[in-house]
Design a protein around this motif. Sequence first.
Motif, PDB file in Angstrom:
ATOM      1  N   LEU A   1      13.387  44.641  29.542  1.00 33.15           N
ATOM      2  CA  LEU A   1      13.145  43.151  28.767  1.00 33.15           C
ATOM      3  C   LEU A   1      11.762  42.965  28.557  1.00 33.15           C
ATOM      4  O   LEU A   1      10.918  42.626  29.540  1.00 33.15           O
ATOM      5  CB  LEU A   1      13.938  42.120  29.427  1.00 33.15           C
ATOM      6  N   THR A   2      11.318  42.792  27.289  1.00 40.13           N
ATOM      7  CA  THR A   2       9.778  42.434  26.859  1.00 40.13           C
ATOM      8  C   THR A   2       9.887  41.462  25.789  1.00 40.13           C
ATOM      9  O   THR A   2      10.861  41.291  25.258  1.00 40.13           O
ATOM     10  CB  THR A   2       9.068  43.711  26.432  1.00 40.13           C
ATOM     11  N   ASP A   3       8.723  41.188  25.436  1.00 38.36           N
ATOM     12  CA  ASP A   3       8.428  40.277  23.927  1.00 38.36           C
ATOM     13  C   ASP A   3       8.390  41.307  22.956  1.00 38.36           C
ATOM     14  O   ASP A   3       8.694  42.568  23.125  1.00 38.36           O
ATOM     15  CB  ASP A   3       7.443  39.324  24.413  1.00 38.36           C
ATOM     16  N   ALA A   4       7.788  40.921  21.842  1.00 39.67           N
ATOM     17  CA  ALA A   4       7.906  41.590  20.784  1.00 39.67           C
ATOM     18  C   ALA A   4       6.325  42.127  20.543  1.00 39.67           C
ATOM     19  O   ALA A   4       5.952  42.791  19.560  1.00 39.67           O
ATOM     20  CB  ALA A   4       7.898  40.603  19.413  1.00 39.67           C
ATOM     21  N   ASP A   5       5.587  42.639  21.606  1.00 43.56           N
ATOM     22  CA  ASP A   5       4.487  43.288  21.615  1.00 43.56           C
ATOM     23  C   ASP A   5       4.674  44.774  21.324  1.00 43.56           C
ATOM     24  O   ASP A   5       5.334  45.370  22.092  1.00 43.56           O
ATOM     25  CB  ASP A   5       3.788  43.179  23.229  1.00 43.56           C
ATOM     26  N   GLN A   6       4.334  45.212  20.178  1.00 47.58           N
ATOM     27  CA  GLN A   6       4.833  46.677  19.697  1.00 47.58           C
ATOM     28  C   GLN A   6       4.051  47.419  20.688  1.00 47.58           C
ATOM     29  O   GLN A   6       4.644  48.747  20.961  1.00 47.58           O
ATOM     30  CB  GLN A   6       4.347  46.868  18.310  1.00 47.58           C
ATOM     31  N   ALA A   7       2.835  47.487  21.271  1.00 46.96           N
ATOM     32  CA  ALA A   7       2.162  48.420  22.231  1.00 46.96           C
ATOM     33  C   ALA A   7       3.108  48.608  23.479  1.00 46.96           C
ATOM     34  O   ALA A   7       3.280  49.537  23.800  1.00 46.96           O
ATOM     35  CB  ALA A   7       0.813  47.970  22.357  1.00 46.96           C
ATOM     36  N   LEU A   8       3.515  47.439  23.998  1.00 50.70           N
ATOM     37  CA  LEU A   8       4.194  47.559  25.283  1.00 50.70           C
ATOM     38  C   LEU A   8       5.585  48.119  24.909  1.00 50.70           C
ATOM     39  O   LEU A   8       6.089  48.967  25.722  1.00 50.70           O
ATOM     40  CB  LEU A   8       4.324  46.004  25.752  1.00 50.70           C
ATOM     41  N   MET A   9       6.017  47.962  23.893  1.00 46.32           N
ATOM     42  CA  MET A   9       7.400  48.442  23.730  1.00 46.32           C
ATOM     43  C   MET A   9       7.268  50.038  23.583  1.00 46.32           C
ATOM     44  O   MET A   9       8.280  50.742  24.055  1.00 46.32           O
ATOM     45  CB  MET A   9       8.216  47.917  22.409  1.00 46.32           C
ATOM     46  N   ASN A  10       6.360  50.542  22.870  1.00 46.54           N
ATOM     47  CA  ASN A  10       6.060  51.932  22.678  1.00 46.54           C
ATOM     48  C   ASN A  10       5.672  52.664  24.230  1.00 46.54           C
ATOM     49  O   ASN A  10       6.156  53.639  24.409  1.00 46.54           O
ATOM     50  CB  ASN A  10       4.909  52.347  21.623  1.00 46.54           C
ATOM     51  N   ALA A  11       4.994  51.805  24.944  1.00 46.84           N
ATOM     52  CA  ALA A  11       4.784  52.528  26.328  1.00 46.84           C
ATOM     53  C   ALA A  11       6.064  52.535  27.115  1.00 46.84           C
ATOM     54  O   ALA A  11       6.243  53.576  27.744  1.00 46.84           O
ATOM     55  CB  ALA A  11       3.640  51.577  26.950  1.00 46.84           C
ATOM     56  N   CYS A  12       7.015  51.564  26.876  1.00 43.30           N
ATOM     57  CA  CYS A  12       8.108  51.662  27.571  1.00 43.30           C
ATOM     58  C   CYS A  12       8.853  52.780  27.248  1.00 43.30           C
ATOM     59  O   CYS A  12       9.776  53.593  28.183  1.00 43.30           O
ATOM     60  CB  CYS A  12       8.932  50.362  27.362  1.00 43.30           C
ATOM     61  N   ASP A  13       8.966  53.178  26.066  1.00 42.25           N
ATOM     62  CA  ASP A  13       9.779  54.092  25.243  1.00 42.25           C
ATOM     63  C   ASP A  13       9.125  55.567  25.750  1.00 42.25           C
ATOM     64  O   ASP A  13       9.841  56.513  26.184  1.00 42.25           O
ATOM     65  CB  ASP A  13       9.792  54.268  23.709  1.00 42.25           C
ATOM     66  N   ALA A  14       7.924  55.697  26.226  1.00 37.26           N
ATOM     67  CA  ALA A  14       7.232  56.813  26.365  1.00 37.26           C
ATOM     68  C   ALA A  14       7.356  57.169  28.153  1.00 37.26           C
ATOM     69  O   ALA A  14       7.841  58.372  28.482  1.00 37.26           O
ATOM     70  CB  ALA A  14       5.944  56.942  26.029  1.00 37.26           C
ATOM     71  N   VAL A  15       7.513  56.180  28.827  1.00 37.40           N
ATOM     72  CA  VAL A  15       7.715  56.324  30.502  1.00 37.40           C
ATOM     73  C   VAL A  15       9.016  56.215  30.884  1.00 37.40           C
ATOM     74  O   VAL A  15       9.321  57.013  31.602  1.00 37.40           O
ATOM     75  CB  VAL A  15       6.757  55.251  30.890  1.00 37.40           C
ATOM     76  N   PHE A  16       9.833  55.310  30.237  1.00 37.09           N
ATOM     77  CA  PHE A  16      11.154  55.331  30.716  1.00 37.09           C
ATOM     78  C   PHE A  16      12.265  55.548  29.403  1.00 37.09           C
ATOM     79  O   PHE A  16      12.623  54.513  28.622  1.00 37.09           O
ATOM     80  CB  PHE A  16      11.517  53.923  31.273  1.00 37.09           C
ATOM     81  N   PRO A  17      12.546  56.784  28.930  1.00 34.68           N
ATOM     82  CA  PRO A  17      13.130  56.724  27.564  1.00 34.68           C
ATOM     83  C   PRO A  17      14.493  56.708  27.812  1.00 34.68           C
ATOM     84  O   PRO A  17      15.212  56.368  26.826  1.00 34.68           O
ATOM     85  CB  PRO A  17      12.750  58.308  27.439  1.00 34.68           C
ATOM     86  N   ASN A  18      15.058  56.808  29.106  1.00 37.27           N
ATOM     87  CA  ASN A  18      16.592  56.446  29.148  1.00 37.27           C
ATOM     88  C   ASN A  18      16.942  54.844  29.431  1.00 37.27           C
ATOM     89  O   ASN A  18      18.291  54.646  29.346  1.00 37.27           O
ATOM     90  CB  ASN A  18      17.079  57.244  30.315  1.00 37.27           C
ATOM     91  N   ALA A  19      16.025  54.215  29.616  1.00 37.95           N
ATOM     92  CA  ALA A  19      16.475  52.759  29.832  1.00 37.95           C
ATOM     93  C   ALA A  19      16.567  52.070  28.456  1.00 37.95           C
ATOM     94  O   ALA A  19      16.040  52.523  27.392  1.00 37.95           O
ATOM     95  CB  ALA A  19      15.217  52.102  30.661  1.00 37.95           C
ATOM     96  N   THR A  20      17.624  51.038  28.644  1.00 38.77           N
ATOM     97  CA  THR A  20      17.767  50.197  27.568  1.00 38.77           C
ATOM     98  C   THR A  20      16.708  49.354  27.220  1.00 38.77           C
ATOM     99  O   THR A  20      16.560  48.353  27.921  1.00 38.77           O
ATOM    100  CB  THR A  20      19.054  49.574  27.487  1.00 38.77           C
ATOM    101  N   LYS A  21      15.867  49.082  25.766  1.00 33.90           N
ATOM    102  CA  LYS A  21      15.190  48.178  25.638  1.00 33.90           C
ATOM    103  C   LYS A  21      15.504  47.111  25.001  1.00 33.90           C
ATOM    104  O   LYS A  21      16.127  47.128  24.007  1.00 33.90           O
ATOM    105  CB  LYS A  21      13.835  48.796  24.971  1.00 33.90           C
ATOM    106  N   ASN A  22      15.443  45.820  25.395  1.00 37.61           N
ATOM    107  CA  ASN A  22      15.738  44.659  25.056  1.00 37.61           C
ATOM    108  C   ASN A  22      14.658  43.774  24.747  1.00 37.61           C
ATOM    109  O   ASN A  22      13.739  43.648  25.522  1.00 37.61           O
ATOM    110  CB  ASN A  22      16.696  43.852  25.786  1.00 37.61           C
ATOM    111  N   LEU A  23      14.759  42.855  23.506  1.00 36.29           N
ATOM    112  CA  LEU A  23      13.809  42.064  23.142  1.00 36.29           C
ATOM    113  C   LEU A  23      14.348  40.677  23.916  1.00 36.29           C
ATOM    114  O   LEU A  23      15.470  40.431  23.813  1.00 36.29           O
ATOM    115  CB  LEU A  23      13.614  41.892  21.664  1.00 36.29           C
ATOM    116  N   CYS A  24      13.532  39.609  24.151  1.00 28.20           N
ATOM    117  CA  CYS A  24      13.904  38.448  24.633  1.00 28.20           C
ATOM    118  C   CYS A  24      14.721  37.937  23.450  1.00 28.20           C
ATOM    119  O   CYS A  24      14.526  38.096  22.317  1.00 28.20           O
ATOM    120  CB  CYS A  24      12.621  37.404  24.832  1.00 28.20           C
ATOM    121  N   ARG A  25      15.798  37.154  23.854  1.00 26.66           N
ATOM    122  CA  ARG A  25      16.927  36.721  22.690  1.00 26.66           C
ATOM    123  C   ARG A  25      16.170  35.724  21.902  1.00 26.66           C
ATOM    124  O   ARG A  25      16.441  35.961  20.619  1.00 26.66           O
ATOM    125  CB  ARG A  25      18.022  36.128  23.731  1.00 26.66           C
TER     126      ARG A  25
END
Length: 594
Positions: free
Chosen positions: A73-97
Amino acid sequence: MWCAFSEVLMIDTTYNTNMYDWSLVHFIGVTSTSKSFCIATAFVIRERQRNFTWALEKLKQTLNDYMEPRVILTDADQALMNACDAVFPNATKNLCRGLAIYSLQLAGSIQTQVCSMLDRRNYGETTTNRVESQHANMKRYLNGSNNSLDTIDRHILKMVNSQMKEIGKSFHDSRSKVMEGHRRHVWLKKLINRVSTHALGLLVNEYELIHKMRDGEASCDHHLYSSLGLPCACQIEGCIVNDTCIPINDVDPFWRRLNFDPAYPPNEEPNYEACLREINDTLSSIDDPNQKKSFFTKLISAIPGRSRKKSPEKREYPRGRPKKPDPSRHSSYTPAPDLPRHSSYTPAPDLPRHSSYTPFSSQVPSNETPTPSSLSRSLPQSASRFKIRRGRPKTSKPMGAHLGFPLMVSPAQVPAIEMFRSVIPSWAQPFVADIKNVCPDGYCGFRSIAVGLGIHEKLWPGIRRALQNELETNEGWWRAMFNKEDEILYGWVPSSISYSNTVKPAPPSRWFSVPGHGHVAAQTYGCVLVNLAGNQTESYFSLRIGPDLIPDPLVIGIANWGGDHWIYIKLVGDFPMPTQNLNWERSAVPAALE
């Protein structure tokens, strides 16, 4: 804690934590008891993707190979979201509601994407409110933004230790306590003390939905199962209809984990053959036959139905000590017959009694109601001296009575009595209610006056400033007054009071003394200062305030012990007032002399 609960990972950055003005990346996890904990922190100079990737890779190295966050779970920081996709590709990425709803502009897009996010397995975490709360908690420990790296490390370690204690207590409560709201639901029987109380609370809340489903007001959307991994309302209703309990395997392993042990790989079966070999090797290595027998007995008792332990017998009256059964006699027991007495048996003759003998009679006349006095009349004279005691038992004397201080009754006051009773006159001892030994740092006289005014002795600088203000405001009057007694006295009194060093002990020239400081204190506070220093007992009254303004002035008792230390003495009752200082009669205004 991270290895035990690696399912949920929440990431956010915070600022104003260090002297280098670096951004702090905060990694937060959550336990099965809904407790937040700090996983790790990282400092980055710039919030760029490669910096976030480096931090996430270091975090991944702390996990075992089979461990990986299931939801991030992250905020809308695109750089952080891209890093999560690269390191944990199988995890579900959710934005703060909240951020997701704010970011999406189209109404249809909002409904579709937000609902799909809530249908994923997120263990109830849909916002970054936990992260914001942990930011505030961490900054309370840091206590400012001017912190070095080693200081931050020390404070964060202290915070994590506190979190571990709180989480461990929540685990213990889930394993041992049963909530009253969970006890009455039979379908929860197999989950109590095996699943966290937070998960049980969610199931009870889902149970309330069943009534609305039966009335047609709602339908089961399977949200609890899809997002939290817990049985939903339709599954609970099936258990209630079939009169069965929810199986433990229907609950996600996340909610069943009630300790800090690392999580096992999913669907991993234990190696039973290796376990049996280990047990056999252990039995073979034991040489002591008694120890081997004890070990083997414990193994047998673990098999269902083979345990020798029996449940305690139910007693009809469970309260109190159980009664012992009547001893059973042997079948061959025969009671002894009553044998006839010997023919030579004769009863003992009545021996002659003394002439003063009076037969005892416990009878009370029929026309008299039994009372203690009537009962005492029926007793012989030799027993009449034993009277019935009435009223309260006699109490012992107060603790300080045997030392001459009857008003000081607490055992904690005895050391002060034994230490200072030699400087207190004997006529004043019966009126002493307390003795306060203040700090002996050269300011003890001002401390004693502070205690007498009802404030803490540490506020003695305020006493000193008040006396100094009195001398400065009425300088002409005090100069004329002190010159009558001593020409150099006025020059010494203001200088001794205006001493401003409150760190070091005061030198003897700055100590509280009488009569100079005594007159100023009595005038400043409109009180009566009683000096009980051995042969120099005297009283100091206000010089310019009469009894018409202060009809019942406060009495402050002080005494000098050893010539260099003042103590406070609390006087109560109608004690005899010592003679007033002679300078008071010569210098007081007529209104004060009335």
